[in-house]
Enzyme design. Structure first.
Site, short mmCIF file in Angstrom:
data_model
loop_
_atom_site.label_atom_id
_atom_site.label_comp_id
_atom_site.label_asym_id
_atom_site.label_seq_id
_atom_site.Cartn_x
_atom_site.Cartn_y
_atom_site.Cartn_z
N ASP A 5 0.83 -1.20 0.00
CA ASP A 5 0.00 0.00 0.00
C ASP A 5 0.87 1.26 0.00
O ASP A 5 1.88 1.32 0.71
CB ASP A 5 -0.88 -0.03 1.26
N GLU B 172 1.97 -0.52 -4.83
CA GLU B 172 1.02 0.51 -5.24
C GLU B 172 1.82 1.81 -5.29
O GLU B 172 1.78 2.62 -4.37
CB GLU B 172 -0.14 0.62 -4.24
O1 TEU Z 1 -4.60 4.13 -1.58
C1 TEU Z 1 -3.53 5.01 -1.79
C2 TEU Z 1 -3.96 6.36 -2.15
O2 TEU Z 1 -5.06 6.75 -1.90
C3 TEU Z 1 -2.94 7.21 -2.76
O3 TEU Z 1 -1.96 6.48 -3.38
C4 TEU Z 1 -3.58 8.22 -3.66
O4 TEU Z 1 -4.50 7.62 -4.50
C5 TEU Z 1 -2.61 8.97 -4.48
O5 TEU Z 1 -1.60 9.44 -3.66
C6 TEU Z 1 -3.31 10.13 -5.15
O6 TEU Z 1 -2.40 10.91 -5.79
C7 TEU Z 1 -4.36 3.10 -0.71
C8 TEU Z 1 -5.55 2.19 -0.63
O7 TEU Z 1 -5.76 1.61 -1.88
C9 TEU Z 1 -6.72 2.96 -0.11
O8 TEU Z 1 -7.89 2.19 -0.09
C10 TEU Z 1 -6.39 3.44 1.28
O9 TEU Z 1 -7.41 4.26 1.76
C11 TEU Z 1 -5.08 4.23 1.29
O10 TEU Z 1 -4.05 3.56 0.59
C12 TEU Z 1 -4.60 4.44 2.70
O11 TEU Z 1 -4.09 3.24 3.22
#
Ligand code: TEU
Length: 549
Positions: A210, A280
């Site tokens: 994540d 991610e």
């Molecule tokens: O999401 C990550 C996230 O929200 C960021 O990477 C964001 O989209 C990006 O920085 C926008 O520019 C993950 C999970 O998939 C999400 O469900 C969680 O809420 C979040 O992390 C927090 O753990």
């Protein structure tokens, strides 16, 4: 960048994201769980995917539906027990599926014992597991106290919360209940080595990491500047791209040089187990992604999220594929949806238009080096469910009064059957509303119909097996126009992404159709297919995979 070892088990795989709360509920409480998942794994094996990524199932106060972890080596009772997780892994392995679990290393829950100890006293050995600073102006915010810097939370609002007891602030790039870990502390690094080993020894096959780009922060925590990015003509321009987070550049809060050291270390931990590290890494610039994906000591794969942010056009599709593949061949996980974004079929125009575009994009993904992933329900052509504000669950909507950014609409229960509870649950209601799913949206109905979206996706996944995936060279056949097409060895993948008929000039030789998105039935095994030569006419939103016969 050198090649991926041919033996890497994930190299030819197709992945599938299970948002566990909404996949299948075995005990009638309206929330999906691990036994529910175990019982439906045979459906995923039938679909033909190889990797099942399960979203967080750990003990958690659920402020962010499990992305606020209170115990990294346990299972939340709502989802089952450790035994149930073992049973998922065992059943998956019986079926030839691999299990990738979601690891959340950027932050813990504020209910995690580390944070409780850290907050209890500045002298706690756990204090430095998190990022604490004095305010720029001392004192609590209501008396004019100011946070240490101007950083903002991804979810909205400032990235700091004030701790009355110590008079310091803690950093959180997400909710206050998700304090960021301090990865400069060696203790944190050791803890995660142990956590990785715990799961690898239980048999899990890898980790989806994540917010993998955010673990390291600039040690001085400097202010971030306001954005001066040129507008991207292909950006969908929705509430996410206009969020407070997007109004800033992020040179100090994410994507720091030091973050790759963490993955170098993790590679040594997972390697003896053959474990996969899938990041991610939410960066929209492929050149930045490449830094995380060093074949020797980096993440094995990273998602490439740009396809989730485009306004549909043939040019946008072409660019979003080509730009990434030129920078990071072999190491991308191709996605068009996730539990954080409006569903692909909805974003791409809704109804059969959106569904057809989504299948077209999936076809284009299928032949590229890397690993395509489906977000559960994409294979059914599911659209978002409009979740009314009073049923909202997502903290972005509930706390920040930003219903337009709520992620609930893509997280509603998977429709398994045209019955009350959708075959998802025996309860009258679920944690999110079922929505008005039609019988034709359900797994049961689509499985009976060879012309359904589900069967088309299944045939597409099957078609990937016939690629010569060892040949990595991608040759783009057309540089512009509605038809996006490339050749990889003895295979051509082509899709008409526009709304007028198009043509594909075929290279010399006889070609036969291996997959046709417009074909409503599977050919009988052994059917002789007519050879194609010259030019192939492609109707709008038709995608094909051709093999040299
Ligand atoms: O999401 C990550 C996230 O929200 C960021 O990477 C964001 O989209 C990006 O920085 C926008 O520019 C993950 C999970 O998939 C999400 O469900 C969680 O809420 C979040 O992390 C927090 O753990």
């Amino acid at each position: 960048m050198t090649d991926v070892p041919a033996a890497a088990w994930w190299r030819h795989a197709v992945g599938y994201e299970v948002y566990v709360r909404s996949f299948a509920d075995s005990d009638g409480d309206g929330v999906g769980d691990l036994p529910g998942l175990r019982d439906r794994l045979d459906h995923l094996a039938w679909l033909g995917v190889d990797i099942v990524w399960i979203t967080p199932f750990y003990p958690s106060p659920m402020h962010d539906h499990g992305y606020d972890v209170a115990d990294y080596t346990g299972v939340h009772p709502e989802f089952g027990s450790l035994d149930d997780l073992d049973a998922v892994v065992a059943r998956a392995h019986e079926l030839g599926l691999r299990v990738v679990i979601d690891l959340v290393p950027n932050h813990t829950s504020s209910a995690h014992p580390w944070f409780r100890a850290a907050r209890s006293s500045p002298d706690s050995p756990y204090r430095d597991y998190y990022i604490w600073r004095d305010g720029r102006v001392p004192g609590p915010p209501e008396q004019g106290g100011e946070p240490p810097n101007n950083w903002v939370s991804v979810f909205g609002g400032r990235a700091w919360s004030y701790d009355r007891a110590s008079g310091q602030w803690w950093l959180h790039l997400f909710l206050p209940e998700q304090p960021d870990l301090n990865w400069a502390n060696p203790g944190v690094r050791d803890e995660f080595d142990r956590i990785l080993r715990f799961w690898l020894e239980r048999g899990v096959d890898g980790f989806r990491i994540d917010v993998a780009h955010a673990l390291a922060k600039h040690p001085d925590l400097p202010d971030i500047p306001e954005a001066r990015r040129p507008a991207d003509p292909h950006d969908i321009g929705d509430a996410v791209s206009q969020s407070q987070w997007e109004r800033y550049e992020h040179p100090y809060d994410i994507d720091q040089e030091e973050v790759t050291e963490i993955y170098r270390r993790w590679r040594r931990v997972v390697e003896p187990h053959g474990g996969l590290l899938l990041g991610e890494v939410y960066l929209q610039d492929p050149a930045k992604l490449a830094r995380y994906l060093n074949p020797q000591d980096g993440l094995h794969l990273s998602f490439w999220f740009k396809p989730l942010h485009i306004r549909w056009s043939p040019e946008a599709v072409h660019q979003v594929l080509r730009g990434a593949i030129d920078e990071v061949p072999d190491h991308l996980a191709w996605v068009q949806g996730s539990h954080d974004r409006s569903r692909a079929a909805t974003r791409f125009g809704g109804g059969d238009l959106g569904r057809a575009r989504s299948l077209v994009l999936a076809t284009l993904f299928m032949g590229l080096p890397g690993v395509p992933f489906l977000y559960m329900g994409e294979e059914l052509g599911l659209e978002d469910v409009e979740v009314p504000p009073e049923r909202s669950q997502d903290p972005i909507a509930v706390r920040h009064a930003a219903p337009e950014r709520a992620r609930d609409n893509c997280r509603t229960p998977l429709p398994w059957a045209p019955v009350p509870g959708l075959g998802f649950t025996t309860a009258e209601d679920a944690w999110l509303p079922f929505g008005d799913r039609a019988p034709a949206d359900t797994v049961a109905v689509q499985r009976e119909d060879p012309s359904s979206w589900l069967h088309r996706w299944r045939r597409l996944i099957e078609a990937r097996r016939s690629f010569d995936l060892t040949n990595r060279h991608i040759q783009w056949i057309l540089e512009e126009g509605d038809v996006v097409a490339y050749r990889r060895g003895h295979t051509i993948v082509a899709a008409n992404c526009g709304d007028a008929p198009g043509e594909l000039p075929l290279p010399e030789g006889d070609w036969e159709v291996g997959f046709d998105s417009a074909s409503s039935a599977a050919g009988a095994p052994g059917d002789r297919k007519p050879a194609l030569v010259g030019t192939l006419r492609l109707e709008p939103l038709r995608a094909v995979i051709l093999h040299r016969s």
